[in-house]
Write a protein that holds these residues in place. Sequence first.
Motif, mmCIF file in Angstrom:
data_model
loop_
_atom_site.group_PDB
_atom_site.id
_atom_site.type_symbol
_atom_site.label_atom_id
_atom_site.label_comp_id
_atom_site.label_asym_id
_atom_site.label_seq_id
_atom_site.Cartn_x
_atom_site.Cartn_y
_atom_site.Cartn_z
ATOM 1 N N ALA A 174 -41.314 3.822 0.262
ATOM 2 C CA ALA A 174 -41.334 3.963 -1.301
ATOM 3 C C ALA A 174 -42.811 3.722 -1.637
ATOM 4 C CB ALA A 174 -40.325 2.866 -1.796
ATOM 5 N N GLU A 175 -43.271 2.730 -1.035
ATOM 6 C CA GLU A 175 -44.811 2.404 -1.622
ATOM 7 C C GLU A 175 -45.759 3.459 -0.916
ATOM 8 O OE1 GLU A 175 -42.384 -1.238 -2.392
ATOM 9 O OE2 GLU A 175 -42.657 0.000 -0.705
ATOM 10 N N LEU A 176 -45.443 3.837 0.119
ATOM 11 C CA LEU A 176 -46.476 4.771 0.919
ATOM 12 C C LEU A 176 -46.176 6.145 0.094
ATOM 13 C CD1 LEU A 176 -48.558 4.868 3.351
ATOM 14 C CD2 LEU A 176 -46.818 5.641 4.881
ATOM 15 N N SER A 177 -45.184 6.395 -0.254
ATOM 16 C CA SER A 177 -44.856 8.033 -0.851
ATOM 17 C C SER A 177 -45.588 7.868 -1.995
ATOM 18 C CB SER A 177 -43.470 8.257 -0.959
ATOM 19 O OG SER A 177 -42.804 7.336 -1.838
ATOM 20 N N ILE A 178 -45.722 6.560 -2.729
ATOM 21 C CA ILE A 178 -46.475 6.788 -4.226
ATOM 22 C C ILE A 178 -47.843 6.811 -3.937
ATOM 23 C CG2 ILE A 178 -47.421 5.116 -5.949
ATOM 24 C CD1 ILE A 178 -44.580 3.705 -5.855
ATOM 25 N N VAL A 179 -48.356 6.210 -2.673
ATOM 26 C CA VAL A 179 -49.852 6.568 -2.470
ATOM 27 C C VAL A 179 -50.266 8.201 -2.073
ATOM 28 C CG1 VAL A 179 -51.840 6.008 -0.731
ATOM 29 C CG2 VAL A 179 -49.866 4.172 -1.467
ATOM 30 N N LEU A 180 -49.422 8.621 -1.447
ATOM 31 C CA LEU A 180 -49.700 10.001 -1.151
ATOM 32 C C LEU A 180 -49.423 11.021 -2.402
ATOM 33 C CD1 LEU A 180 -50.388 12.231 0.834
ATOM 34 C CD2 LEU A 180 -47.909 12.502 1.634
ATOM 35 N N GLU A 181 -48.468 10.723 -2.964
ATOM 36 C CA GLU A 181 -47.998 11.659 -4.248
ATOM 37 C C GLU A 181 -49.340 11.460 -5.478
ATOM 38 O OE1 GLU A 181 -45.237 11.677 -8.316
ATOM 39 O OE2 GLU A 181 -44.688 10.455 -6.584
ATOM 40 N N GLU A 182 -49.913 10.245 -5.433
ATOM 41 C CA GLU A 182 -50.915 10.136 -6.445
ATOM 42 C C GLU A 182 -52.372 10.832 -6.006
ATOM 43 O OE1 GLU A 182 -50.695 9.426 -9.525
ATOM 44 O OE2 GLU A 182 -48.413 9.145 -9.437
ATOM 45 N N LEU A 183 -52.400 10.477 -4.774
ATOM 46 C CA LEU A 183 -53.698 11.127 -4.033
ATOM 47 C C LEU A 183 -53.588 12.704 -4.307
ATOM 48 C CD1 LEU A 183 -54.648 9.287 -1.161
ATOM 49 C CD2 LEU A 183 -55.600 8.983 -3.034
ATOM 50 N N GLY A 184 -52.235 12.937 -3.953
ATOM 51 C CA GLY A 184 -52.079 14.413 -4.038
ATOM 52 C C GLY A 184 -52.152 15.047 -5.680
ATOM 53 N N ALA A 185 -51.702 14.140 -6.631
ATOM 54 C CA ALA A 185 -51.612 14.796 -8.097
ATOM 55 C C ALA A 185 -53.204 14.701 -8.480
ATOM 56 C CB ALA A 185 -50.952 13.471 -8.803
ATOM 57 N N ALA A 186 -54.111 13.860 -7.691
ATOM 58 C CA ALA A 186 -55.542 13.897 -8.268
ATOM 59 C C ALA A 186 -56.344 15.045 -7.411
ATOM 60 C CB ALA A 186 -56.026 12.720 -7.869
ATOM 61 N N GLY A 187 -55.427 15.904 -6.474
ATOM 62 C CA GLY A 187 -56.206 16.880 -5.882
ATOM 63 C C GLY A 187 -56.850 16.755 -4.456
ATOM 64 N N VAL A 212 -39.431 12.246 3.737
ATOM 65 C CA VAL A 212 -39.930 11.765 2.475
ATOM 66 C C VAL A 212 -41.271 12.122 2.083
ATOM 67 C CG1 VAL A 212 -39.969 9.556 1.014
ATOM 68 C CG2 VAL A 212 -37.804 9.913 2.546
ATOM 69 N N MET A 213 -42.156 11.776 2.884
ATOM 70 C CA MET A 213 -43.530 11.749 2.648
ATOM 71 C C MET A 213 -44.147 13.285 2.399
ATOM 72 S SD MET A 213 -45.064 8.825 2.793
ATOM 73 C CE MET A 213 -47.075 9.304 2.991
ATOM 74 N N THR A 214 -43.333 14.335 3.252
ATOM 75 C CA THR A 214 -43.660 15.761 2.782
ATOM 76 C C THR A 214 -43.050 15.933 1.402
ATOM 77 O OG1 THR A 214 -43.108 16.316 5.064
ATOM 78 C CG2 THR A 214 -42.968 18.008 3.644
ATOM 79 N N ALA A 215 -42.186 15.378 1.012
ATOM 80 C CA ALA A 215 -41.783 15.556 -0.442
ATOM 81 C C ALA A 215 -42.899 15.069 -1.438
ATOM 82 C CB ALA A 215 -40.515 14.798 -0.859
ATOM 83 N N ALA A 216 -43.401 13.940 -1.221
ATOM 84 C CA ALA A 216 -44.505 13.058 -1.735
ATOM 85 C C ALA A 216 -45.528 14.220 -1.835
ATOM 86 C CB ALA A 216 -44.866 11.926 -1.074
ATOM 87 N N PHE A 217 -45.840 14.691 -0.801
ATOM 88 C CA PHE A 217 -47.171 15.877 -0.517
ATOM 89 C C PHE A 217 -46.915 16.847 -1.675
ATOM 90 C CE2 PHE A 217 -49.374 19.310 1.617
ATOM 91 C CZ PHE A 217 -50.597 18.669 1.646
ATOM 92 N N ALA A 218 -45.702 17.529 -1.473
ATOM 93 C CA ALA A 218 -45.141 18.740 -2.348
ATOM 94 C C ALA A 218 -45.464 18.254 -3.875
ATOM 95 C CB ALA A 218 -43.996 19.007 -1.899
ATOM 96 N N ILE A 219 -44.892 17.119 -4.067
ATOM 97 C CA ILE A 219 -44.661 16.737 -5.593
ATOM 98 C C ILE A 219 -46.153 16.399 -6.289
ATOM 99 C CG2 ILE A 219 -43.841 14.822 -7.228
ATOM 100 C CD1 ILE A 219 -41.531 14.606 -5.182
ATOM 101 N N GLY A 220 -46.899 15.840 -5.243
ATOM 102 C CA GLY A 220 -48.349 15.514 -5.818
ATOM 103 C C GLY A 220 -49.191 17.032 -6.020
ATOM 104 N N MET A 221 -48.886 17.802 -5.091
ATOM 105 C CA MET A 221 -49.420 19.035 -5.217
ATOM 106 C C MET A 221 -48.991 19.863 -6.654
ATOM 107 S SD MET A 221 -49.740 22.377 -2.711
ATOM 108 C CE MET A 221 -50.050 21.096 -1.382
ATOM 109 N N GLY A 222 -47.745 19.758 -6.604
ATOM 110 C CA GLY A 222 -47.186 20.539 -7.884
ATOM 111 C C GLY A 222 -47.809 20.074 -9.286
#
Length: 386
Positions: A68-81, A244-254
């Motif tokens: 849960a915590e690691l997915s937040i890290v990846l999602e937010e880095l992805g959302a920042a590009g 789960v982490m691939t989902a975080a990667f995709a959500i951040g990019m989106g």
Amino acid sequence: MNAAMETEEHKALRSAVAALGTRYGRDYLTTVIAESRHPTELWSEAAKLGYLGVNLPEEYGGGGGGIAELSIVLEELGAAGCPLLMLVVSPAICGTVIARFGTTAQKEQWLPGLADGTRTMAFGITEPDAGSNSHRITTTARRDGADWILSGRKVFISGVDVADATLIVGRTEDSRTGKLKPCLFVVPRETPGFLRRPIDMELHSAEKQFELTLDDVRLPADALVGDEDAGLLQLFAGLNPERVMTAAFAIGMGRYAISRAVAYARDRTVWKQPIGAHQAIAHPLAQAHIDLELARLMMQKAAFLYDSGDDIAAGEAANMAKYAAGEACVRAVDQAVHTLGGNGLTREFGLASLITAARVSRIAPVSREMVLNYVSHQSLGLPKSY
């Protein structure tokens, strides 16, 4: 985009990682890719702040959290590009497998380095002829005295050139039944017979893809991770976090794509008002935002189930999260590019390269069709076609 269901700690982690991501951003990653190097500055700073090992046990230098915590890290880095793809592989897959199933010596050898970013590990499962059928894996391990001898090939393995070792999925013969069963082995990068060849990709990424050849690679007995008889359990202990982490990667990019499109639609004026005032522009962006939010809910559910130890339910939710996030990401990127029109295809705005990158979340680590197979068989109880 903070979810009301998140804890205060999660919200604090999300905003802190977002601040780090904003300091680097898309321009940093684009420069890294253009210079054909690795995002070592961002990786090192994320490590110093404790983000890379947030899911690993505290006694080995980790944060004591979960996926849960690691997915937040990846999602937010992805959302920042500036997502770090090796987060999916090194701490999420390899770190989790070793933390759950490794011997004490393996944990002491690998987890502190994986947690503080000084060591990385790649993951090798995909094979040229097996595709999504892991039962057709032909990389085999046989005993030779106290040692193991590994032979086989892997393909589309990320980051092998920088990883200190690769966690290789092979198969060994069960002495009781004679059938082949999965086992995981730690193969250090410079092991004799362990060869790598870069794959020329249209996908522009800081992490390169490789084909691996294991030509009678000799490994000591302690290269085998955990119990020889727990191979399948160990494998899925790594594959569910990967989804789960691939989902975080995709959500951040989106999210990144939509944020760029919204900023453009707010300012760009063609007639008398900004184009974002027109429903033909506004509604598809709103739909894309909703789809990403829904995918994140399923991702959070999957992470919660996994972290609470419910592997069976986590498997179903992780597959659904990966599917939903991949679809939402592709639609979000497509709509963002379309919103910008011709500008969406320019290097200046940096969205066109995401068209290829977004596709990855539909294909890897398991295709959307295999997820639909899983759901139709496991969730709905329909018969198999294969």
